[in-house]
Design a protein around this motif. Structure first.
Motif, PDB file in Angstrom:
ATOM      1  N   LEU A  82       0.829  -1.204   0.000  1.00  0.00           N
ATOM      2  CA  LEU A  82       0.000   0.000   0.000  1.00  0.00           C
ATOM      3  C   LEU A  82       0.866   1.258   0.000  1.00  0.00           C
ATOM      4  CD1 LEU A  82      -2.910   1.258   0.306  1.00  0.00           C
ATOM      5  CD2 LEU A  82      -2.408   1.361   2.763  1.00  0.00           C
ATOM      6  N   LEU A  83       1.862   1.294   0.858  1.00  0.00           N
ATOM      7  CA  LEU A  83       2.682   2.494   1.028  1.00  0.00           C
ATOM      8  C   LEU A  83       3.923   2.511   0.137  1.00  0.00           C
ATOM      9  CD1 LEU A  83       2.537   2.735   4.936  1.00  0.00           C
ATOM     10  CD2 LEU A  83       1.119   3.941   3.265  1.00  0.00           C
ATOM     11  N   ARG A  84       4.207   1.394  -0.538  1.00  0.00           N
ATOM     12  CA  ARG A  84       5.375   1.281  -1.415  1.00  0.00           C
ATOM     13  C   ARG A  84       6.656   1.655  -0.664  1.00  0.00           C
ATOM     14  NH1 ARG A  84       3.231  -2.010  -5.056  1.00  0.00           N
ATOM     15  NH2 ARG A  84       1.541  -1.078  -6.263  1.00  0.00           N
ATOM     16  N   THR A  85       6.832   1.083   0.508  1.00  0.00           N
ATOM     17  CA  THR A  85       8.030   1.393   1.292  1.00  0.00           C
ATOM     18  C   THR A  85       9.244   0.620   0.810  1.00  0.00           C
ATOM     19  OG1 THR A  85       7.363  -0.276   2.931  1.00  0.00           O
ATOM     20  CG2 THR A  85       6.729   2.011   3.346  1.00  0.00           C
ATOM     21  N   THR A  86       9.032  -0.354  -0.090  1.00  0.00           N
ATOM     22  CA  THR A  86      10.155  -1.041  -0.721  1.00  0.00           C
ATOM     23  C   THR A  86       9.961  -0.967  -2.232  1.00  0.00           C
ATOM     24  OG1 THR A  86       8.975  -3.163  -0.610  1.00  0.00           O
ATOM     25  CG2 THR A  86      10.469  -2.638   1.199  1.00  0.00           C
ATOM     26  N   GLY A  87      11.060  -0.958  -2.956  1.00  0.00           N
ATOM     27  CA  GLY A  87      10.972  -0.853  -4.405  1.00  0.00           C
ATOM     28  C   GLY A  87      10.585   0.548  -4.842  1.00  0.00           C
TER      29      GLY A  87
END
Length: 396
Positions: A82-87
Motif C-alpha cells: 500500500l505504502l510502497r516502502t520497498t521498491g
C-alpha cells in the motif's frame, strides 16, 4: 529534369522526411518515457497504490483487517504494498498517494476520509497495530537520513497521528516504553508499572476503554512526524490536535494545579505534572522546528508562505473550560474538539498562531486566572514549560 528524375527526387525527400520524423520520435520517447516513469523527484520509477486500496478506502473494517500486521507485526506485506516502502515509491496523485492515504486513514481511525467529522470510537487493536506498523515501515529505511516518503501522504498521515494524538505527542516527546514489547496497550495494561507517578504511562486521564498505539523504537514516531510536518495542511492538523489535547489536560487539573488525587507539593511540581506540561511544550516546539527544517531542505518555499498556509488550514484556538472537568472521554476523540475561537486573519494572526510559546502561555495564563491558581505556582508552571519548549526546538 526528366519525369523519372522528379519521381526519384520526391522519393528521396520523402525518405529524408520519414527518417527525420523517426529520429524526432525516438528523441521524444527518450525524454517522455523516463518522465512518465520517474517519481516527482526524478530519481526513480513510481507506482500507483494497489487495486485493493480502493475498497479499503471505503470500508474501514476491511482495511484494518487486510492491513493488520498481526500481534507480532510480522505480516507487513499488505501495508508495504500500500505504502510502497520497498521498491518503487508511490506516485503522487489520485491513484497514488491520495488513494493509499485514504486507505490508511480508514484502517487506522475507523472512519473514511469523508466521515472524519463523525464521533470517533475508541480504537481497536487492529487499527492501532496498523498505525504502529505504518510508522515502522516509513521510518526504518536508511536510518542515517530522514524518511523520504512522498509528501502527498502527509495530510493522511497527519490525520492518523491526530487520531492518536495522546500517543503521538507522548512518543515524539517522551520516547517509547522500552520494556513494553507489544505494538499496542490498553488503559489497564498501561498501569502495570508506575513509571512517572501518574499511575498510567499511556495517558494522564485514562477512559478505561482505549487501545493505545506504542510506536516502534527508536524514535519511530518522531522521525515520521518531522517529515509529515513539512506540509502546512498536515502541520495545521497536528498543531490543532495537540493544542486541543493541552486544553483537555489543563481543564482536568484541580484548582491547585494538580492532577486529581495527588497531594499538593507547594514548592515543587510533581513528576507527572512536569511530564504533562512538558509533553505539550516539547511537541509544539518540535513542530515549529520541523517547519524551519522543511524550508532549509527545500520542502517548503519560505517560512512566511508556510505560516500563512497554516493559518488557512487551522481550525482555530482552543481554551480549557473555566471549571474543572471530571469526564474521561476516549483519547480517540481529542482531536475532534471544536475550537473555542477563530485564529483570526492577517499578518498579526499569523504571528500569534505560529509562535508556539505564545500560544501555550496564553492558554496557561488564562486558565490560571480563571481557576485562581496562585501566581507563584503559575510561574513555576510557566518555567517548567519553557524548559521543555527550549529543549524541543533543538531538532537536529
Amino acid at each position: 529534369m526528366s519525369f523519372l528524375g522528379r519521381i526519384r527526387g520526391a522519393a528521396s525527400r520523402r525518405t529524408l522526411l520519414l527518417a527525420g520524423a523517426g529520429v524526432l520520435t525516438l528523441a521524444l520517447l527518450a525524454v517522455l518515457v523516463p518522465a512518465l516513469l520517474l517519481g516527482e523527484d526524478g530519481s526513480d520509477e513510481c507506482r500507483q497504490a494497489p487495486d485493493s486500496a480502493r475498497a479499503q478506502a471505503n470500508d474501514p473494517k476491511r482495511a484494518a483487517k487486510e492491513l493488520d500486521p498481526g500481534e507480532d507485526v510480522n505480516r507487513t506485506g499488505p501495508l508495504k504494498r500500500l505504502l510502497r516502502t520497498t521498491g518503487s515509491p508511490l506516485c503522487e496523485g489520485t491513484d497514488g498517494t491520495q488513494l493509499a492515504g485514504r486507505a490508511l486513514v480508514a484502517a487506522t481511525t475507523g472512519r473514511t476520509t469523508a466521515d472524519q467529522h463523525e464521533l470517533a470510537r475508541p480504537h481497536t487493536e487492529r487499527a492501532a497495530r496498523v498505525t504502529h506498523a505504518a510508522v515502522l515501515l516509513l521510518s526504518e529505511k536508511d536510518r542515517s537520513s530522514p524518511p523520504d516518503f512522498p509528501l502527498g501522504l502527509n495530510p493522511y498521515l497527519a490525520r492518523m497521528f491526530a487520531s492518536y494524538i495522546q500517543d503521538t505527542s507522548r512518543g515524539v516527546t517522551l520516547g517509547e516504553i522500552r520494556d513494553w514489547e507489544q505494538p499496542t496497550a490498553t488503559d489497564e495494561e498501561a498501569e502495570y508499572e508506575d513509571r512517572s507517578g501518574s499511575g498510567n504511562w499511556a495517558t494522564p486521564f485514562p477512559s478505561g476503554h482505549d487501545v493505545h498505539v506504542v510506536f516502534p523504537l527508536p524514535d519511530g514516531a518522531k522521525r515520521v512526524v518531522r517529515r509529515v510536518a513539512a506540509s502546512p495542511r498536515a502541520f495545521a492538523t497536528l498543531y490543532d490536535a495537540e493544542r486541543a489535547r493541552f486544553a483537555w489536560y489543563l481543564e482536568r487539573l484541580t484548582h491547585t494545579g494538580q492532577k486529581p488525587g495527588e497531594e499538593l507539593e507547594k514548592k515543587t511540581l510533581s513528576a507527572s505534572l512536569k511530564l504533562g506540561l512538558g509533553q505539550s511544550a516539547t511537541f509544539v516546539a518540535e513542530l515549529m522546528a520541523a517547519r524551519t527544517v522543511a524550508v532549509e531542505d527545500g520542502l517548503a518555499p519560505s517560512l512566511a508562505q508556510f505560516d500563512r498556509a497554516v493559518l488557512r488550514h487551522t481550525r482555530g484556538l482552543y481554551h480549557p473550560a473555566e471549571h474543572q472537568i471530571h469526564t474521561r472521554p476516549s483519547a480517540a476523540t481529542l482531536a475532534q474538539r471544536r475550537p473555542d475561537a477563530s485564529a483570526g486573519q492577517g499578518k498579526r494572526a499569523v504571528e500569534r498562531l505560529m509562535d508556539g510559546r505564545v500560544q501555550l502561555y496564553a492558554v496557561l495564563d488564562a486558565w490560571a486566572r480563571q481557576r485562581d491558581i496562585p501566581a507563584a505556582r503559575t510561574e513555576r508552571l510557566r518555567t517548567e514549560m519553557d524548559t521543555w519548549y527550549a529543549r524541543g526546538l533543538n531538532l537536529r
